[in-house]
Write a protein that holds these residues in place. Structure first.
Motif, PDB file in Angstrom:
ATOM      1  N   VAL B 101     -12.046 -48.389  47.826  1.00 45.85           N
ATOM      2  CA  VAL B 101     -11.411 -47.075  47.917  1.00 45.85           C
ATOM      3  C   VAL B 101     -11.973 -46.351  49.132  1.00 45.85           C
ATOM      4  CG1 VAL B 101     -10.839 -44.952  46.698  1.00 45.85           C
ATOM      5  CG2 VAL B 101     -11.315 -47.046  45.400  1.00 45.85           C
ATOM      6  N   THR B 165      -7.911 -41.600  44.868  1.00 44.31           N
ATOM      7  CA  THR B 165      -8.494 -41.814  43.539  1.00 44.31           C
ATOM      8  C   THR B 165      -7.408 -42.057  42.480  1.00 44.31           C
ATOM      9  OG1 THR B 165      -8.655 -39.412  43.405  1.00 44.31           O
ATOM     10  CG2 THR B 165     -10.686 -40.610  43.857  1.00 44.31           C
ATOM     11  N   ASP B 166      -6.204 -41.453  42.661  1.00 46.01           N
ATOM     12  CA  ASP B 166      -5.098 -41.729  41.722  1.00 46.01           C
ATOM     13  C   ASP B 166      -4.757 -43.212  41.778  1.00 46.01           C
ATOM     14  OD1 ASP B 166      -5.079 -38.957  41.678  1.00 46.01           O
ATOM     15  OD2 ASP B 166      -3.338 -38.793  43.029  1.00 46.01           O
ATOM     16  N   ALA B 168      -6.671 -45.577  42.882  1.00 43.63           N
ATOM     17  CA  ALA B 168      -7.819 -46.355  42.413  1.00 43.63           C
ATOM     18  C   ALA B 168      -7.783 -46.498  40.893  1.00 43.63           C
ATOM     19  CB  ALA B 168      -9.121 -45.677  42.849  1.00 43.63           C
ATOM     20  N   ALA B 169      -7.433 -45.417  40.186  1.00 43.06           N
ATOM     21  CA  ALA B 169      -7.384 -45.474  38.716  1.00 43.06           C
ATOM     22  C   ALA B 169      -6.403 -46.554  38.278  1.00 43.06           C
ATOM     23  CB  ALA B 169      -6.997 -44.100  38.161  1.00 43.06           C
ATOM     24  N   ALA B 182     -16.751 -48.043  47.557  1.00 41.63           N
ATOM     25  CA  ALA B 182     -16.063 -46.859  48.086  1.00 41.63           C
ATOM     26  C   ALA B 182     -16.847 -46.186  49.195  1.00 41.63           C
ATOM     27  CB  ALA B 182     -15.803 -45.868  46.957  1.00 41.63           C
ATOM     28  N   MET B 188     -14.635 -37.263  46.263  1.00 46.01           N
ATOM     29  CA  MET B 188     -13.930 -38.499  45.908  1.00 46.01           C
ATOM     30  C   MET B 188     -14.885 -39.475  45.223  1.00 46.01           C
ATOM     31  SD  MET B 188     -12.159 -41.275  48.476  1.00 46.01           S
ATOM     32  CE  MET B 188     -13.433 -42.534  48.507  1.00 46.01           C
ATOM     33  N   ARG B 191     -15.520 -38.477  41.615  1.00 46.55           N
ATOM     34  CA  ARG B 191     -14.409 -38.818  40.719  1.00 46.55           C
ATOM     35  C   ARG B 191     -14.419 -40.305  40.415  1.00 46.55           C
ATOM     36  NH1 ARG B 191      -8.505 -36.739  41.481  1.00 46.55           N
ATOM     37  NH2 ARG B 191      -8.471 -37.842  39.494  1.00 46.55           N
ATOM     38  N   LEU B 192     -14.694 -41.105  41.425  1.00 45.05           N
ATOM     39  CA  LEU B 192     -14.714 -42.560  41.228  1.00 45.05           C
ATOM     40  C   LEU B 192     -15.862 -42.965  40.298  1.00 45.05           C
ATOM     41  CD1 LEU B 192     -13.941 -43.711  44.860  1.00 45.05           C
ATOM     42  CD2 LEU B 192     -12.420 -43.917  42.877  1.00 45.05           C
ATOM     43  N   LEU B 195     -14.590 -42.382  36.855  1.00 42.05           N
ATOM     44  CA  LEU B 195     -13.596 -43.396  36.475  1.00 42.05           C
ATOM     45  C   LEU B 195     -14.280 -44.701  36.094  1.00 42.05           C
ATOM     46  CD1 LEU B 195     -10.805 -43.105  39.234  1.00 42.05           C
ATOM     47  CD2 LEU B 195     -10.635 -42.500  36.811  1.00 42.05           C
ATOM     48  N   CYS B 196     -15.276 -45.108  36.881  1.00 44.52           N
ATOM     49  CA  CYS B 196     -15.923 -46.400  36.655  1.00 44.52           C
ATOM     50  C   CYS B 196     -16.848 -46.344  35.456  1.00 44.52           C
ATOM     51  CB  CYS B 196     -16.686 -46.836  37.893  1.00 44.52           C
ATOM     52  SG  CYS B 196     -15.582 -47.306  39.211  1.00 44.52           S
TER      53      CYS B 196
END
Lengths: 311, 254
Positions: B101, B165-166, B168-169, B182, B188, B191-192, B195-196
């Protein structure tokens, strides 16, 4: 034989081992000072702080020239007010670890040294290191105070009047008679002496462009190449004064620390070796020092101190 | 073979990536790992850190953000620039599908990583984000390396309209056994990291900081006790967040 005792007393303050993080290396934040303490340092020194914020010199500021480092960072610091906050935070983090904090200061004038000392004393560090020997701001500040016995004495007296904390005065090797400077600062109330600051200044020229590489053109030389000079300076100072000495300059190993102690040092500064061996250098040198003492049957540090002065 | 002192190289090729980003290929090679950086020196101007986009030939992608990068953008093919390094810790390349990302010029170290991962036979998906289509950088490099590339632009001028990031999800949902790598703005990266951590996926970030020495001694690039130049610039999300939450500082970094 019982395990050797590595602890030392510096002006009545106990260090679990004699290894001190030298000023200007990793001392920019409370977190980094804590990290170095956790890496095994016996005491840690913050990066020298002046009265007001300074950005320092542009890059390049530090180079590995092949046998050591050369640097002209230019006393970048956040100013005394912000430094007090950093030192308070550092002190709180170091207290549970039992690692004393040395707050290093500089100023452009004698009076300025007293003012910065009074300010940083608010954070209650264990020592104040008076840096009168930075070789990289001569264009702005003029000749370092450490170059002249009367100037060095005047700064020491100003700091002595300002604070009751133990004062360490950091001396320059770039003088014909370092012992004379040491005597002068001891006479004005220095509680300890740190020797040496970087050597030179020196210069490295890029032969493709024909330009000096450091943005400041010149810089202080440190690392293994300067160790014999540092050892001789500590030897000379220890013959001249009664106050304890923090021996600094090119210490890379436990063997090097022993050499500095035998020259007369009570504690040993480590700076450039952080580049060569990482922050882990403190525990590594401490264990090498312990191993040397076990092998040679030394029970404590004082048994080695000043051995080089014997007949 | 690391270069301790700044060493001169000639510029062999210059390519405009976007209105403000340019890629320079030099006439030499060094040995480096993706994620490592070099200190680029322009005599009497300044010296700044840049991630390697490739090590053979040495390739640098430079965004014009200040006086130094402005001076770099004035260089022409045949001119010289100087560099020392490589420095720092690069990406740990894991033997599992990779989701990369990139936000803006954060694509630079990931392009090098993508090439190495593909050479090792790893499947690579890339979420490449920027404000506008013309701000997307290094897209051809990812494609040429054999990655599946998924652009995202904030104005919707190319690919997904929105953030990297959208995308990436979505890629993470489609590749539950993937590892994420990333580089980009810290919002960013945060956020990642979330998510992870929800998905229990390994994640590594390349971070950007002001640097002076690049050697792990001056402390300029301190991030809560971590040295971005020496412990990083690549960190696991746990390292970055743990340091910030003030867990006891580690000594060495493994």
């Amino acid at each position: 034989m019982t395990a050797p005792d590595l602890s030392v007393s510096l002006c009545g303050v106990r260090l679990a081992n004699p290894l001190v993080l030298a000023s200007g290396i990793l001392g920019t934040s409370a977190e980094l000072l804590e990290r170095v303490a956790r890496c095994g340092a016996g005491a840690v020194t913050s990066k020298s702080c002046g009265p007001t914020p300074r950005t320092g010199h542009p890059n390049p500021t530090v180079l590995d020239w092949g046998h050591g480092l050369i640097n002209a960072v230019g006393l970048s610091n956040p100013g005394a007010d912000e430094e007090v906050r950093i030192l308070r935070d550092a002190k709180a983090r170091l207290a549970p670890l039992g690692v004393p904090l040395v707050a290093s200061i500089f100023a452009e004038t004698v009076q300025g040294f007293g003012e910065v000392a009074r300010k940083v004393a608010e954070a209650a560090p264990d020592f104040i290191e008076v840096n009168i020997s930075c070789p990289n701001v001569e264009a702005e500040f003029g000749r370092p105070f450490a170059a002249d016995a009367r100037d060095a004495a005047a700064v020491t007296a100003a700091v002595r009047r300002a604070v009751s904390l133990p004062i360490i005065v950091k001396l320059s090797p770039n003088v014909p008679d370092i012992a004379a400077i040491a005597r002068a600062v001891e006479a004005e109330g220095a509680d300890a002496i740190a020797a040496i600051n970087t050597l030179g200044p020196g210069m490295v020229i890029d032969t493709d462009s024909g330009k000096p590489i450091l943005a400041n053109r010149t810089g202080g030389v440190s690392g293994p190449a300067i160790r014999p000079i540092a050892v001789r300076c500590v030897y000379d100072v220890s013959r001249a004064v009664r106050v304890p000495i923090i021996g600094i300059g090119g210490i890379m190993s436990g063997r090097d620390a022993v050499e500095m102690i035998m020259a007369g040092a009570t504690a040993v500064g480590i700076g450039s070796a952080v580049y060569y061996r990482g922050p882990e250098v403190f525990a590594a040198v401490r264990e090498e020092l312990r191993g040397f003492m076990e092998t040679h049957g030394y029970a404590d540090i004082s048994q080695m101190r000043g051995l080089a002065h014997g007949a | 073979m690391a270069l301790d002192l700044p060493t001169a190289f000639r510029i062999r090729d210059i390519r405009d990536e976007s209105p403000t980003v340019r890629t320079f290929a030099l006439d030499g090679a060094i040995q480096a790992e993706p994620g490592q950086f070099v200190m680029v020196w322009l005599p009497r101007v300044n010296e700044k850190p840049f991630s390697l986009v490739d090590d053979a030939p040495i390739t640098l992608t430079i965004a014009r953000v200040g006086p130094f990068t402005e001076a770099a953008h004035h260089l022409r093919v045949g001119d010289r620039l100087w560099l020392r390094g490589p420095y720092g810790r690069g990406f740990d390349r894991l033997a599992r599908p990779a989701v990369l990302v990139a936000g803006g010029y954060g694509a630079a170290p990931l392009a090098f990583l993508a090439r190495r991962l593909r050479a090792e036979g790893v499947q690579v998906s890339v979420a490449l984000g920027a404000k506008r289509a013309c701000d997307l950088v290094l897209m051809d490099r990812f494609r040429d390396a054999g990655c599946s590339v998924h652009p995202a632009t904030e104005d919707g001028s190319l690919g997904h309209k929105g953030l990297a990031t959208d995308v990436a999800a979505r890629l993470l949902d489609a590749n539950p056994d993937a590892a994420l790598y990333a580089c980009g703005p810290e919002a960013m990266l945060e956020r990642l990291a979330r998510l992870c951590s929800e998905r229990g996926m390994p994640v590594q970030f390349s971070m950007e900081r002001m640097m002076k020495c690049g050697l792990g001694v001056c402390g300029s690039c301190d991030h809560h006790g971590l040295l971005v130049c020496r412990d990083g610039p690549v960190f696991s999300a746990d390292q970055v967040l743990g340091a910030r939450e003030n867990s006891p500082s580690p000594c060495g970094q493994q």
